[in-house]
Scaffold this active site. Sequence first.
Site, PDB file in Angstrom:
ATOM      1  N   LYS A  41       0.848  -1.209   0.000  1.00 31.78           N
ATOM      2  CA  LYS A  41       0.000   0.000   0.000  1.00 31.78           C
ATOM      3  C   LYS A  41       0.879   1.254   0.000  1.00 31.78           C
ATOM      4  CE  LYS A  41      -0.786  -0.919   4.909  1.00 31.78           C
ATOM      5  NZ  LYS A  41      -0.849   0.075   5.930  1.00 31.78           N
ATOM      6  N   TYR A 269      14.707  30.482   7.582  1.00 22.36           N
ATOM      7  CA  TYR A 269      13.513  31.142   8.136  1.00 22.36           C
ATOM      8  C   TYR A 269      13.525  31.233   9.653  1.00 22.36           C
ATOM      9  CZ  TYR A 269      11.162  30.714   3.580  1.00 22.36           C
ATOM     10  OH  TYR A 269      10.820  30.822   2.265  1.00 22.36           O
TER      11      TYR A 269
HETATM   12  C1  LIG Z   1      -3.246  -4.329   8.543  1.00 19.55           C
HETATM   13  C2  LIG Z   1      -1.766  -4.304   8.272  1.00 19.55           C
HETATM   14  N1  LIG Z   1      -1.093  -5.461   8.157  1.00 19.55           N
HETATM   15  C3  LIG Z   1       0.233  -5.496   7.908  1.00 19.55           C
HETATM   16  C4  LIG Z   1       0.961  -4.343   7.779  1.00 19.55           C
HETATM   17  C5  LIG Z   1       2.437  -4.429   7.492  1.00 19.55           C
HETATM   18  O1  LIG Z   1       3.182  -4.021   8.611  1.00 19.55           O
HETATM   19  P1  LIG Z   1       4.766  -3.865   8.562  1.00 19.55           P
HETATM   20  O2  LIG Z   1       5.068  -2.803   7.573  1.00 19.55           O
HETATM   21  O3  LIG Z   1       5.113  -3.445   9.949  1.00 19.55           O
HETATM   22  O4  LIG Z   1       5.326  -5.175   8.195  1.00 19.55           O
HETATM   23  C6  LIG Z   1       0.319  -3.110   7.910  1.00 19.55           C
HETATM   24  C7  LIG Z   1       1.089  -1.875   7.803  1.00 19.55           C
HETATM   25  O5  LIG Z   1       0.715  -0.779   8.040  1.00 19.55           O
HETATM   26  C8  LIG Z   1      -1.087  -3.087   8.153  1.00 19.55           C
HETATM   27  O6  LIG Z   1      -1.763  -1.937   8.282  1.00 19.55           O
END
Ligand SMILES: Cc1ncc(COP(=O)(O)O)c(C=O)c1O
Length: 380
Positions: A41, A269
């Site tokens: 994602k 700044y």
């Molecule tokens: C529901 C869920 N599962 C798994 C993960 C993966 O976690 P990580 O990046 O700590 O491995 C995330 C990351 O945000 C998540 O939101």
Amino acid sequence: MTSPSNQSRAWVEIDLPAIDRNVGRIKQALPRHVRYVAVVKADAYGHGMPEVARRLLQAGVDAFAVANVAEAIRLREVGHEGDTLLLSPTLPDEVARAAENGFDLTINSLEEAKAFAAWGAAHGRKVRVHVKVDTGMGRAGVWHERAHAVFAEVLASPGLEWRGVYTHFSDADADAVYTAQQRRIFLDLLEAIPAAVRAKLLIHADNSAGLESFSAASPFNAVRIGLMQYGLPPSAGSFLASLKPDPVLSFHARVVLVKDLPKGTAVSYNRTKTLGRDSRVAVVAVGYGDGVPTAASNRGFFLVRGHRCPILGRVTMDQTVIDVTDVPAAAVGDVATILGAQGADRITVAEFCAWSDCIPWEALCTLTQRVQRVYRTDRT
Ligand SMILES: Cc1ncc(COP(=O)(O)O)c(C=O)c1O
């Protein structure tokens, strides 16, 4: 470290073979029956979804997880036809697009279960679903005390294909006791699912900070891995803690101006820094418009010619001033490294986060589109 093209002022280099190695190590550490769901994602945590997803597939991950239907469709566009889990709740007006594409939707409430089932029944299709249980995260998922009703609804709905059940830990990297409590609630709930159904489900909870050792008796048969495949080490308590992932991403920008300023000059700044000595400063073409937070002002360092150069004054949108007094050869066009190695030194994500008051996920995801992504495909 060279600039990828004459035009590049700020860029990240993504070492794709390092992803191969990280996935290989993680897969080797996991029991064979445990499926590797790669979390891609937020544009693969800022690394660029298409290139990274293709590489992860080649490296042998089993499925992908994304936040929403738009991200899942981007995966289809890079040719991934396999399992894709939508981790966030799906809006009512997104259900058709998600279901028609065959994505795995997450059920977070009885209302969602009914809505997805109704869509499936109305269209003569089975909507693929995972039920997410809130065991103490307090975000997505059905609260565990109300999960039985959702399980019953899914079991009774011909419009649904029940493919998985999962939970998410809120403190896996810091609190083993709380995580164990969440895990226990989840495991107890699994008992409410008929054994024949449960045997066919993907059962998952652990992310990179996973603390579970996946014994043969464990019902878990999948992990959702993000951070670690991108080269960030898991927390000390994880059963993956002994694995040393290779860094994947480095972040660089070019020096665009070098000049001498007298002692007592205020820099940037709001004049938060006054030079304590006659100084040579370099202006680097990177700022918060690229992903260097203002929190790093007067705290962080960039590497130039292998030396740590402190950030002077406020980080601005497009430019950051650093002290190169002790690097007399510093010149316009030099590469400043914000994250990653230069010479014998390396700025780690952990250091960058400490200076920037942010967490590793955030440091990667807030690299902006202005920063060119350069993919290295050669073996190191
Ligand atoms: C529901 C869920 N599962 C798994 C993960 C993966 O976690 P990580 O990046 O700590 O491995 C995330 C990351 O945000 C998540 O939101």
